[in-house]
Scaffold this motif. Sequence first.
Motif, PDB file in Angstrom:
ATOM      1  N   LEU A 252       0.787  -1.093   0.145  1.00  0.00           N
ATOM      2  CA  LEU A 252       0.088   0.112  -0.089  1.00  0.00           C
ATOM      3  C   LEU A 252       0.903   1.252   0.105  1.00  0.00           C
ATOM      4  N   ARG A 253       1.983   1.185   0.502  1.00  0.00           N
ATOM      5  CA  ARG A 253       3.158   2.273   0.585  1.00  0.00           C
ATOM      6  C   ARG A 253       3.324   2.698  -0.723  1.00  0.00           C
ATOM      7  N   THR A 254       3.748   1.518  -1.323  1.00  0.00           N
ATOM      8  CA  THR A 254       4.310   1.780  -2.750  1.00  0.00           C
ATOM      9  C   THR A 254       3.317   2.098  -3.929  1.00  0.00           C
ATOM     10  N   LEU A 255       1.944   1.591  -3.514  1.00  0.00           N
ATOM     11  CA  LEU A 255       0.895   1.922  -4.409  1.00  0.00           C
ATOM     12  C   LEU A 255       0.622   3.577  -4.398  1.00  0.00           C
TER      13      LEU A 255
ATOM     14  N   TRP B 267       0.735   6.808  -6.942  1.00  0.00           N
ATOM     15  CA  TRP B 267      -0.284   7.643  -7.095  1.00  0.00           C
ATOM     16  C   TRP B 267      -0.144   9.148  -6.781  1.00  0.00           C
ATOM     17  N   ASP B 268       0.673   9.362  -5.604  1.00  0.00           N
ATOM     18  CA  ASP B 268       1.193  10.750  -5.540  1.00  0.00           C
ATOM     19  C   ASP B 268       1.974  11.255  -6.380  1.00  0.00           C
ATOM     20  N   ALA B 269       2.656  10.423  -7.341  1.00  0.00           N
ATOM     21  CA  ALA B 269       3.604  10.881  -8.225  1.00  0.00           C
ATOM     22  C   ALA B 269       2.887  10.937  -9.805  1.00  0.00           C
ATOM     23  N   SER B 270       1.677  10.469  -9.711  1.00  0.00           N
ATOM     24  CA  SER B 270       0.864  10.636 -11.200  1.00  0.00           C
ATOM     25  C   SER B 270      -0.118  11.458 -11.201  1.00  0.00           C
ATOM     26  N   ALA B 271      -0.102  12.375 -10.607  1.00  0.00           N
ATOM     27  CA  ALA B 271      -1.057  13.580 -10.592  1.00  0.00           C
ATOM     28  C   ALA B 271      -1.272  14.024 -12.079  1.00  0.00           C
TER      29      ALA B 271
ATOM     30  N   HIS C  61       8.027  -1.732  -9.125  1.00  0.00           N
ATOM     31  CA  HIS C  61       8.590  -2.096  -7.927  1.00  0.00           C
ATOM     32  C   HIS C  61       7.865  -3.467  -7.305  1.00  0.00           C
ATOM     33  N   TRP C  62       6.587  -3.741  -8.199  1.00  0.00           N
ATOM     34  CA  TRP C  62       5.894  -5.011  -7.523  1.00  0.00           C
ATOM     35  C   TRP C  62       5.212  -5.750  -8.799  1.00  0.00           C
TER      36      TRP C  62
END
Length: 256
Positions: free
Chosen positions: A198-201, A205-209, A228-229
């Motif tokens: 969940l941290r990676t996801l 998300w934060d980087a994909s605005a 990463h996954w």
Amino acid sequence: MKPVGAITRGTTNPNRLRRVDNFIAYRCAELLARAAAPLVVDLGYGATPVTAVELRARLAAAVGPDVAVVGLEIDPVRVGAAQRYADPPLLEFRRGGFELAGLRPQVVRAFNVLRQYPEEEVAAAWATMTAGGALLVEGTCDELGRIATWAVVDADGPQTLTLSARLSDLDHPATFAERLPKALIHHNVPGAAVHELLRTLGAAWDASATPFGARQRWRDTVDRFREHWPVLPGPARWRRGELTVPWPGHPDRAGA
């Protein structure tokens, strides 16, 4: 055969399980098509049988008209009340629990059931439901079915975890933490695999605005997350707001 389990709250709503129904139609279509008498058990359908009725209709449309659904409930009052919706032999309602009333289905859907049990009872319930060879889809969702997660479990244990959301309502992937399957929800702590997932996801998300809307943002998020996954195929499912990964395990095993 004495039902195994306990009566749960039984909360339900029309269309609440649409997302997992569509996944079952996709994931289990070949399994059901191979069966001489395809059968899906809806375990713990709740206070009204609406989600079992919907499951039967969706599988008939997407997989084939011969797919039968049996709704099982421990509460005999709920079973009695459901009979007016039955359409045997393709849609029936019976009393039963994790032992599946002696049935041998190819697929079992158990949604918002084990969430109400202690975590230490989950593994035994999984084993009981899959002992006859059934593929189990077990998970939880919010009241309207807009945020959901589920595990696919076979006789060897959990195989995959799926996160699914109505993208226009997804404020952040951290929201999935509230609806994790019972086997994972208490393990969302630093050092555990599901926490790292969940941290990676969330970071992706934060980087994909993007100014192009929620669907494009989710697709960009999945692309970043895949760096990463491990993510299971395929893009058509991602566009639906659905993400499936190998089962992330229990505490003390970060990563996939």
